[in-house]
Design a protein around this motif. Structure first.
Motif, PDB file in Angstrom:
ATOM      1  N   VAL A  92       0.837  -1.201   0.000  1.00  0.00           N
ATOM      2  CA  VAL A  92       0.000   0.000   0.000  1.00  0.00           C
ATOM      3  C   VAL A  92       0.877   1.259   0.000  1.00  0.00           C
ATOM      4  N   SER A  93       2.011   1.195   0.670  1.00  0.00           N
ATOM      5  CA  SER A  93       2.907   2.350   0.762  1.00  0.00           C
ATOM      6  C   SER A  93       3.780   2.543  -0.474  1.00  0.00           C
ATOM      7  N   ALA A 106      -6.925  -7.526   3.500  1.00  0.00           N
ATOM      8  CA  ALA A 106      -6.106  -6.596   4.293  1.00  0.00           C
ATOM      9  C   ALA A 106      -5.632  -5.427   3.436  1.00  0.00           C
ATOM     10  N   ILE A 107      -5.256  -5.692   2.188  1.00  0.00           N
ATOM     11  CA  ILE A 107      -4.840  -4.623   1.271  1.00  0.00           C
ATOM     12  C   ILE A 107      -6.002  -3.667   1.032  1.00  0.00           C
ATOM     13  N   ASP A 108      -7.162  -4.224   0.751  1.00  0.00           N
ATOM     14  CA  ASP A 108      -8.348  -3.391   0.500  1.00  0.00           C
ATOM     15  C   ASP A 108      -8.694  -2.540   1.720  1.00  0.00           C
ATOM     16  N   GLU A 109      -8.634  -3.147   2.909  1.00  0.00           N
ATOM     17  CA  GLU A 109      -8.968  -2.414   4.132  1.00  0.00           C
ATOM     18  C   GLU A 109      -7.958  -1.304   4.425  1.00  0.00           C
ATOM     19  N   LYS A 150      -8.575   2.716   4.420  1.00  0.00           N
ATOM     20  CA  LYS A 150      -8.218   3.516   5.589  1.00  0.00           C
ATOM     21  C   LYS A 150      -7.342   4.696   5.183  1.00  0.00           C
ATOM     22  N   ARG A 151      -6.362   4.441   4.331  1.00  0.00           N
ATOM     23  CA  ARG A 151      -5.463   5.515   3.895  1.00  0.00           C
ATOM     24  C   ARG A 151      -6.223   6.573   3.097  1.00  0.00           C
ATOM     25  N   ILE A 152      -7.128   6.143   2.249  1.00  0.00           N
ATOM     26  CA  ILE A 152      -7.929   7.088   1.461  1.00  0.00           C
ATOM     27  C   ILE A 152      -8.770   7.947   2.395  1.00  0.00           C
ATOM     28  N   LYS A 153      -9.366   7.314   3.377  1.00  0.00           N
ATOM     29  CA  LYS A 153     -10.193   8.051   4.335  1.00  0.00           C
ATOM     30  C   LYS A 153      -9.343   9.054   5.119  1.00  0.00           C
TER      31      LYS A 153
END
Length: 75
Positions: free
Chosen positions: A21-22, A57-60, A64-67
């Motif tokens: 994700v990072s 987990a990637i989707d979650e 979270k990061r988008i939010k």
């Protein structure tokens, strides 16, 4: 037995999710940063990403990061 998507991630899988994700979605680099080794990191990473619990987990984490960034689909 737990459904596959609800299984606990291993430490390496957690590190992979965070690194993926990072790293703007770079699978191979995420696998390397998570501590996976070998000549076929792209294959390992691709297989990891398709595991239901890792994908969840990637989707979650992405959501979270988008939010956190307060990003909307409307640019």
């Amino acid at each position: 037995m737990q459904p596959t998507e609800d299984r606990e991630l291993t430490l390496k899988q957690k590190l992979f999710v965070e690194a993926y994700v990072s790293s703007d979605g770079n699978l191979t680099e995420a696998a390397r940063k998570a501590g996976y080794k070998g000549n076929n990191l792209n294959k390992v990473a691709s297989e990891l990403k398709t595991k239901p619990n890792v994908k969840k987990a990637i989707d979650e984490l992405t959501a979270k990061r988008i939010k956190e960034l307060n990003v909307t689909k409307e640019y």
